[in-house]
Design an enzyme around this catalytic site. Sequence first.
Site, PDB file in Angstrom:
ATOM      1  N   GLY A 102      -6.156  -5.722   0.750  1.00 11.73           N
ATOM      2  CA  GLY A 102      -7.005  -4.911  -0.112  1.00 11.73           C
ATOM      3  C   GLY A 102      -6.157  -3.871  -0.800  1.00 11.73           C
ATOM      4  O   GLY A 102      -5.042  -3.558  -0.345  1.00 11.73           O
ATOM      5  N   GLN A 132      -4.089   3.678  -5.383  1.00  8.93           N
ATOM      6  CA  GLN A 132      -2.832   3.270  -4.748  1.00  8.93           C
ATOM      7  C   GLN A 132      -1.799   2.798  -5.767  1.00  8.93           C
ATOM      8  O   GLN A 132      -0.618   2.708  -5.434  1.00  8.93           O
ATOM      9  CB  GLN A 132      -3.078   2.171  -3.706  1.00  8.93           C
ATOM     10  CG  GLN A 132      -3.856   2.684  -2.496  1.00  8.93           C
ATOM     11  CD  GLN A 132      -4.029   1.580  -1.462  1.00  8.93           C
ATOM     12  OE1 GLN A 132      -4.959   0.798  -1.538  1.00  8.93           O
ATOM     13  NE2 GLN A 132      -3.115   1.521  -0.502  1.00  8.93           N
ATOM     14  N   CYS A 190      -1.685   0.683   6.248  1.00  6.54           N
ATOM     15  CA  CYS A 190      -2.016   0.900   4.837  1.00  6.54           C
ATOM     16  C   CYS A 190      -0.755   0.779   4.007  1.00  6.54           C
ATOM     17  O   CYS A 190       0.298   1.283   4.402  1.00  6.54           O
ATOM     18  CB  CYS A 190      -2.620   2.297   4.675  1.00  6.54           C
ATOM     19  SG  CYS A 190      -3.109   2.689   2.982  1.00  6.54           S
ATOM     20  N   LEU A 191      -0.882   0.109   2.862  1.00  9.57           N
ATOM     21  CA  LEU A 191       0.274  -0.018   1.971  1.00  9.57           C
ATOM     22  C   LEU A 191       0.806   1.342   1.548  1.00  9.57           C
ATOM     23  O   LEU A 191       1.986   1.477   1.221  1.00  9.57           O
ATOM     24  CB  LEU A 191      -0.114  -0.831   0.726  1.00  9.57           C
ATOM     25  CG  LEU A 191      -0.576  -2.277   0.964  1.00  9.57           C
ATOM     26  CD1 LEU A 191      -1.009  -2.908  -0.354  1.00  9.57           C
ATOM     27  CD2 LEU A 191       0.517  -3.101   1.635  1.00  9.57           C
ATOM     28  N   HIS A 237     -12.161   1.304   4.977  1.00 10.52           N
ATOM     29  CA  HIS A 237     -10.790   1.785   4.739  1.00 10.52           C
ATOM     30  C   HIS A 237     -10.506   1.819   3.238  1.00 10.52           C
ATOM     31  O   HIS A 237      -9.996   2.803   2.709  1.00 10.52           O
ATOM     32  CB  HIS A 237      -9.803   0.858   5.460  1.00 10.52           C
ATOM     33  CG  HIS A 237      -8.354   1.149   5.157  1.00 10.52           C
ATOM     34  ND1 HIS A 237      -7.443   1.486   6.125  1.00 10.52           N
ATOM     35  CD2 HIS A 237      -7.664   1.138   3.981  1.00 10.52           C
ATOM     36  CE1 HIS A 237      -6.257   1.692   5.555  1.00 10.52           C
ATOM     37  NE2 HIS A 237      -6.366   1.473   4.250  1.00 10.52           N
ATOM     38  N   GLU A 238     -10.848   0.714   2.568  1.00 10.54           N
ATOM     39  CA  GLU A 238     -10.510   0.588   1.154  1.00 10.54           C
ATOM     40  C   GLU A 238     -11.284   1.595   0.301  1.00 10.54           C
ATOM     41  O   GLU A 238     -10.725   2.235  -0.582  1.00 10.54           O
ATOM     42  CB  GLU A 238     -10.827  -0.838   0.693  1.00 10.54           C
ATOM     43  CG  GLU A 238      -9.955  -1.297  -0.425  1.00 10.54           C
ATOM     44  CD  GLU A 238      -8.497  -1.166  -0.042  1.00 10.54           C
ATOM     45  OE1 GLU A 238      -7.812  -0.386  -0.695  1.00 10.54           O
ATOM     46  OE2 GLU A 238      -8.062  -1.802   0.929  1.00 10.54           O
ATOM     47  N   HIS A 282     -10.220   5.231   0.102  1.00 11.93           N
ATOM     48  CA  HIS A 282      -9.174   5.581  -0.863  1.00 11.93           C
ATOM     49  C   HIS A 282      -9.774   6.200  -2.127  1.00 11.93           C
ATOM     50  O   HIS A 282      -9.121   7.005  -2.792  1.00 11.93           O
ATOM     51  CB  HIS A 282      -8.376   4.333  -1.262  1.00 11.93           C
ATOM     52  CG  HIS A 282      -7.311   3.938  -0.282  1.00 11.93           C
ATOM     53  ND1 HIS A 282      -6.241   4.743   0.033  1.00 11.93           N
ATOM     54  CD2 HIS A 282      -7.160   2.812   0.456  1.00 11.93           C
ATOM     55  CE1 HIS A 282      -5.465   4.124   0.915  1.00 11.93           C
ATOM     56  NE2 HIS A 282      -6.001   2.951   1.194  1.00 11.93           N
TER      57      HIS A 282
HETATM   58 NI    NI Z   1      -5.061   1.632   2.562  1.00 13.62          NI
END
Ligand code: NI
Length: 185
Positions: free
Chosen positions: A49, A54, A103-104, A145-146, A149
Site C-alpha cells: 500500500g 509518501q 512502513c515504506l 495504517h494506510e 497517512h
Molecule cells: Ni505506511
Amino acid sequence: MAVREVRKIGDPVLRESAAAVDIAAVATADFARLVDDMVETMHAEGGIGIAAPQIGESVRVAVIAIDPASSRYPGMTGFPLTLFINPRISVVDPTEQGFWEGCLSVPNLRGYVFRPRGIRVEFLDGSGRPRSLHAEGFLATVLQHELDHLDGVLFVDRVRDTTKLTTIENYARYWASTASAPTDI
Ligand code: NI
C-alpha cells in the site's frame, strides 16, 4: 509513469493532514499521473500500500494491492489493486487485534500495533463514483495504517509497547515466530 522518492519519517509532509481531492480533478491527466506514480513506486519498493503523502503529495489518495503469490508476503489473503480517494473509516468492530507493522516511510523498523478488528471504508473510486467496503482482520489493519497517512499519523505513533519496536534484522532473530508476519504498508 515514474518511480518517485518515498518520503521518510522526519519529512514534514508525512505529518500534514492531507487535502481532500476535488472530484472534478479525478478525470485529469495530472491525477492519473499521480496514481500511476503511486502504483509504480509501491511496486518498486515492494509495499502492499502507499498513500500520496509518501511520495510528497499532500492529498487524500491511497492505493492498496496485496498479491498473495508474492514471496514477500506468503500466506496473505490477496486484495486487488484498489484506489481510495477521500476515504473515510468507521469502526464496526472495536475488538482490538494486533499485528506487526512496517512502513515504506519508516525504514528498517517494525512495531506491534493494536487496531480495531472490523471497519467500513467509504471512498471514491478512480471514476469518482462512491464506493464502500467492509474489512476485517489483516486487511482492516492495512487500510487503517494506510489511511492514517492521510492524517499525518505513522504506525510508530500507535505502538503502545515500545519494547516491541525492532529492526528488521532483530525481528527475524527474536520476534518472527511470536506473532503475525510483518509488512511494509
Ligand atoms: Ni505506511
